[in-house]
Design a protein around this motif. Structure first.
Motif, PDB file in Angstrom:
ATOM      1  N   LEU A   1      64.875  18.730  35.710  1.00 18.26           N
ATOM      2  CA  LEU A   1      65.265  18.075  36.963  1.00 18.26           C
ATOM      3  C   LEU A   1      64.369  16.897  37.324  1.00 18.26           C
ATOM      4  CD1 LEU A   1      65.977  21.328  38.994  1.00 18.26           C
ATOM      5  CD2 LEU A   1      67.677  19.756  38.059  1.00 18.26           C
ATOM      6  N   LEU A   2      63.285  16.703  36.582  1.00 23.14           N
ATOM      7  CA  LEU A   2      62.324  15.640  36.885  1.00 23.14           C
ATOM      8  C   LEU A   2      62.597  14.406  36.037  1.00 23.14           C
ATOM      9  CD1 LEU A   2      59.062  17.805  36.953  1.00 23.14           C
ATOM     10  CD2 LEU A   2      60.341  16.965  38.934  1.00 23.14           C
ATOM     11  N   ALA A   3      62.472  13.235  36.663  1.00 20.30           N
ATOM     12  CA  ALA A   3      62.566  11.991  35.903  1.00 20.30           C
ATOM     13  C   ALA A   3      61.403  11.914  34.918  1.00 20.30           C
ATOM     14  CB  ALA A   3      62.529  10.791  36.845  1.00 20.30           C
ATOM     15  N   ALA A   4      61.598  11.207  33.822  1.00 20.08           N
ATOM     16  CA  ALA A   4      60.561  11.113  32.794  1.00 20.08           C
ATOM     17  C   ALA A   4      59.255  10.587  33.369  1.00 20.08           C
ATOM     18  CB  ALA A   4      61.041  10.230  31.645  1.00 20.08           C
ATOM     19  N   ASP A   5      59.346   9.631  34.308  1.00 26.85           N
ATOM     20  CA  ASP A   5      58.137   9.025  34.880  1.00 26.85           C
ATOM     21  C   ASP A   5      57.890   9.514  36.306  1.00 26.85           C
ATOM     22  OD1 ASP A   5      60.337   7.825  36.004  1.00 26.85           O
ATOM     23  OD2 ASP A   5      59.565   5.768  35.860  1.00 26.85           O
ATOM     24  N   VAL A   6      58.351  10.718  36.624  1.00 28.89           N
ATOM     25  CA  VAL A   6      58.149  11.276  37.958  1.00 28.89           C
ATOM     26  C   VAL A   6      56.673  11.236  38.335  1.00 28.89           C
ATOM     27  CG1 VAL A   6      57.892  13.636  37.089  1.00 28.89           C
ATOM     28  CG2 VAL A   6      58.616  13.267  39.452  1.00 28.89           C
ATOM     29  N   GLN A   7      56.415  11.049  39.623  1.00 31.67           N
ATOM     30  CA  GLN A   7      55.034  11.042  40.123  1.00 31.67           C
ATOM     31  C   GLN A   7      54.913  12.041  41.261  1.00 31.67           C
ATOM     32  OE1 GLN A   7      53.349   7.517  42.209  1.00 31.67           O
ATOM     33  NE2 GLN A   7      51.720   7.629  40.683  1.00 31.67           N
ATOM     34  N   MET A   8      53.848  12.835  41.249  1.00 33.56           N
ATOM     35  CA  MET A   8      53.545  13.751  42.343  1.00 33.56           C
ATOM     36  C   MET A   8      52.237  13.304  42.987  1.00 33.56           C
ATOM     37  SD  MET A   8      53.508  17.926  42.458  1.00 33.56           S
ATOM     38  CE  MET A   8      52.153  18.180  41.309  1.00 33.56           C
ATOM     39  N   VAL A   9      52.288  13.061  44.277  1.00 38.24           N
ATOM     40  CA  VAL A   9      51.133  12.518  45.005  1.00 38.24           C
ATOM     41  C   VAL A   9      50.887  13.371  46.243  1.00 38.24           C
ATOM     42  CG1 VAL A   9      50.079  10.452  45.979  1.00 38.24           C
ATOM     43  CG2 VAL A   9      51.879  10.224  44.264  1.00 38.24           C
ATOM     44  N   GLY A  10      49.622  13.658  46.531  1.00 35.58           N
ATOM     45  CA  GLY A  10      49.266  14.461  47.693  1.00 35.58           C
ATOM     46  C   GLY A  10      48.398  13.703  48.680  1.00 35.58           C
ATOM     47  N   ASP A  11      48.630  13.966  49.970  1.00 35.60           N
ATOM     48  CA  ASP A  11      47.830  13.397  51.054  1.00 35.60           C
ATOM     49  C   ASP A  11      47.081  14.548  51.716  1.00 35.60           C
ATOM     50  OD1 ASP A  11      46.843  12.571  53.506  1.00 35.60           O
ATOM     51  OD2 ASP A  11      48.612  11.426  54.081  1.00 35.60           O
ATOM     52  N   GLY A  12      45.786  14.645  51.385  1.00 32.20           N
ATOM     53  CA  GLY A  12      44.946  15.666  51.995  1.00 32.20           C
ATOM     54  C   GLY A  12      43.953  15.086  52.986  1.00 32.20           C
ATOM     55  N   GLY A  13      43.787  13.765  52.949  1.00 35.09           N
ATOM     56  CA  GLY A  13      42.894  13.112  53.892  1.00 35.09           C
ATOM     57  C   GLY A  13      41.449  13.557  53.803  1.00 35.09           C
ATOM     58  N   GLY A  14      41.066  14.166  52.667  1.00 36.26           N
ATOM     59  CA  GLY A  14      39.705  14.662  52.530  1.00 36.26           C
ATOM     60  C   GLY A  14      39.460  15.954  53.284  1.00 36.26           C
ATOM     61  N   LYS A  15      40.527  16.560  53.835  1.00 32.61           N
ATOM     62  CA  LYS A  15      40.378  17.764  54.652  1.00 32.61           C
ATOM     63  C   LYS A  15      41.079  18.967  54.046  1.00 32.61           C
ATOM     64  CE  LYS A  15      39.890  15.088  58.896  1.00 32.61           C
ATOM     65  NZ  LYS A  15      40.305  14.931  60.304  1.00 32.61           N
ATOM     66  N   SER A  16      41.659  18.804  52.866  1.00 30.54           N
ATOM     67  CA  SER A  16      42.379  19.873  52.184  1.00 30.54           C
ATOM     68  C   SER A  16      42.231  19.671  50.686  1.00 30.54           C
ATOM     69  CB  SER A  16      43.856  19.844  52.559  1.00 30.54           C
ATOM     70  OG  SER A  16      44.138  20.748  53.595  1.00 30.54           O
ATOM     71  N   PRO A  17      42.536  20.710  49.898  1.00 34.88           N
ATOM     72  CA  PRO A  17      42.527  20.513  48.443  1.00 34.88           C
ATOM     73  C   PRO A  17      43.429  19.343  48.075  1.00 34.88           C
ATOM     74  CG  PRO A  17      42.826  22.825  48.996  1.00 34.88           C
ATOM     75  CD  PRO A  17      42.915  22.075  50.285  1.00 34.88           C
ATOM     76  N   GLN A  18      42.978  18.523  47.180  1.00 35.63           N
ATOM     77  CA  GLN A  18      43.715  17.299  46.866  1.00 35.63           C
ATOM     78  C   GLN A  18      43.578  17.008  45.379  1.00 35.63           C
ATOM     79  OE1 GLN A  18      43.259  14.251  49.802  1.00 35.63           O
ATOM     80  NE2 GLN A  18      43.530  12.609  48.341  1.00 35.63           N
ATOM     81  N   TRP A  19      44.669  16.496  44.805  1.00 38.78           N
ATOM     82  CA  TRP A  19      44.620  16.130  43.397  1.00 38.78           C
ATOM     83  C   TRP A  19      44.942  14.652  43.245  1.00 38.78           C
ATOM     84  CZ3 TRP A  19      48.307  19.543  45.414  1.00 38.78           C
ATOM     85  CH2 TRP A  19      49.585  19.018  45.561  1.00 38.78           C
ATOM     86  N   LYS A  20      44.527  14.114  42.131  1.00 34.03           N
ATOM     87  CA  LYS A  20      44.901  12.738  41.841  1.00 34.03           C
ATOM     88  C   LYS A  20      46.392  12.686  41.533  1.00 34.03           C
ATOM     89  CE  LYS A  20      40.378  11.457  39.961  1.00 34.03           C
ATOM     90  NZ  LYS A  20      39.635  10.992  38.759  1.00 34.03           N
ATOM     91  N   PRO A  21      47.042  11.529  41.725  1.00 34.44           N
ATOM     92  CA  PRO A  21      48.465  11.427  41.393  1.00 34.44           C
ATOM     93  C   PRO A  21      48.733  11.895  39.963  1.00 34.44           C
ATOM     94  CG  PRO A  21      47.762   9.477  42.588  1.00 34.44           C
ATOM     95  CD  PRO A  21      46.521  10.275  42.310  1.00 34.44           C
ATOM     96  N   ILE A  22      49.760  12.716  39.807  1.00 28.45           N
ATOM     97  CA  ILE A  22      50.140  13.267  38.502  1.00 28.45           C
ATOM     98  C   ILE A  22      51.453  12.629  38.085  1.00 28.45           C
ATOM     99  CG2 ILE A  22      50.702  15.378  37.240  1.00 28.45           C
ATOM    100  CD1 ILE A  22      49.085  16.842  39.504  1.00 28.45           C
TER     101      ILE A  22
END
Length: 306
Positions: A192-213
């Motif tokens: 269901l994901l596009a080949a170049d899909v991107q997952m990005v999170g906004d934690g604002g430094g106040k929650s667990p956060q990952w770099k864009p995948i």
């Protein structure tokens, strides 16, 4: 009709204008409240209450946005607008413009505009105000407002994502996605994901956060690894429209909000997954969970045999 009744009738419109200019539920609510205070303190009755209140909330929002831009420059990690679960303003004649303009993708495009361009674009393209009303609201000439509108429209068109027109298809794909999401179905997610899909999170430094995948395989593997343990410890994935697009709210076993997910869908595939974990941006939706504690508990559950 009393002033209070007039204001309450127009409140949904005022909030919707302010939110699109500011990208913040809390700041939009504050702008609407300040508008009410100014309206209540005014000794004269405006010819058009709608025009007066719309102009007032626009000017307040422009001022707030100018100061917010400085804060956003120092923001930790990617910045996303505060999630909006339901737009209070409805207008059947402009339903398409309203739905498109509140999406995460559109609001992030609006961030590229100057505060004046953004205000003019919102009033003209989203809410259909005439240039005379817009000129009064932003305190510029009609000619200047027309130029601002042209520039803003060009910037938006250059980066605007083209979502599928068929909302039902989007909803059906999102339903399949979240079924696979909850099950940790690696193959189902990858399909269901596009080949170049991107997952990005906004934690604002106040929650667990990952770099864009990036990439279907990488995103599918991450989701398949982290979601099942979350469900095992009582976490709930609640499908919900987020900023007018298919999405979900993740809650802990006590119903507290962990984060939101919003999906961009194009050509039958999920193109972008945006998740907001910053507790400051979730507080308007209800009690917020302790993301760090949930992460620790989910990690322990992952290590335990089924």
């Amino acid at each position: 009709m009393t002033r209070s009744e007039e204001f309450q009738e127009l409140r949904p419109l005022l909030f919707s204008i302010a939110y699109r200019i500011l990208g913040s539920v809390a700041e939009a609510e504050d702008a609407v409240q300040e508008t009410w205070l100014r309206f209540g303190a005014s000794t004269t009755r405006p010819t058009s209450t709608k025009a007066y209140l719309s102009a007032t909330v626009t000017r307040i929002s422009i001022d707030v946005l100018r100061s917010a831009r400085v804060r956003r420059e120092a923001y930790v990690g990617p910045w996303f607008p505060e999630p909006l679960l339901a737009d209070p303003y409805e207008d059947p004649e402009r339903s398409a413009e309203l739905a498109d303009s509140v999406s995460m993708a559109a609001l992030l495009l609006l961030e590229r505009l100057s505060p004046l361009e953004r205000a003019v674009f919102v009033l003209r393209e989203v809410f259909g105000f005439g240039f005379q009303e817009i000129a009064s609201a932003v305190e510029r000439s009609e000619g200047a407002c027309r130029q601002l509108a042209v520039r803003a429209r060009r910037h938006m068109d250059e980066g605007r994502p083209r979502f599928e027109a068929d909302r039902r298809e989007r909803e059906e794909l999102a339903e399949r996605f979240f079924d696979a999401f909850k099950e940790g179905d690696l193959d189902g997610l990858r399909e269901l994901l596009a080949a170049d899909v991107q997952m990005v999170g906004d934690g604002g430094g106040k929650s667990p956060q990952w770099k864009p995948i990036t990439g279907a395989g990488n995103v599918a593997r991450i989701l398949a690894a982290i979601v099942p343990p979350f469900v095992r410890i009582g976490g709930v994935v609640e499908a919900h429209q987020v900023n007018g697009q298919p999405g979900a709210i993740l809650r802990d076993r006590d119903g507290k909000i962990l984060n939101t997910l919003a999906l961009d869908i194009l050509d039958g595939r999920v193109q972008t997954i945006r998740t907001i974990l910053n507790p400051d941006k979730l507080a308007h939706m209800g009690p917020v969970a302790d993301a760090w504690a949930i992460l620790r508990e989910a990690n322990r559950a992952r290590r335990r045999p089924l």
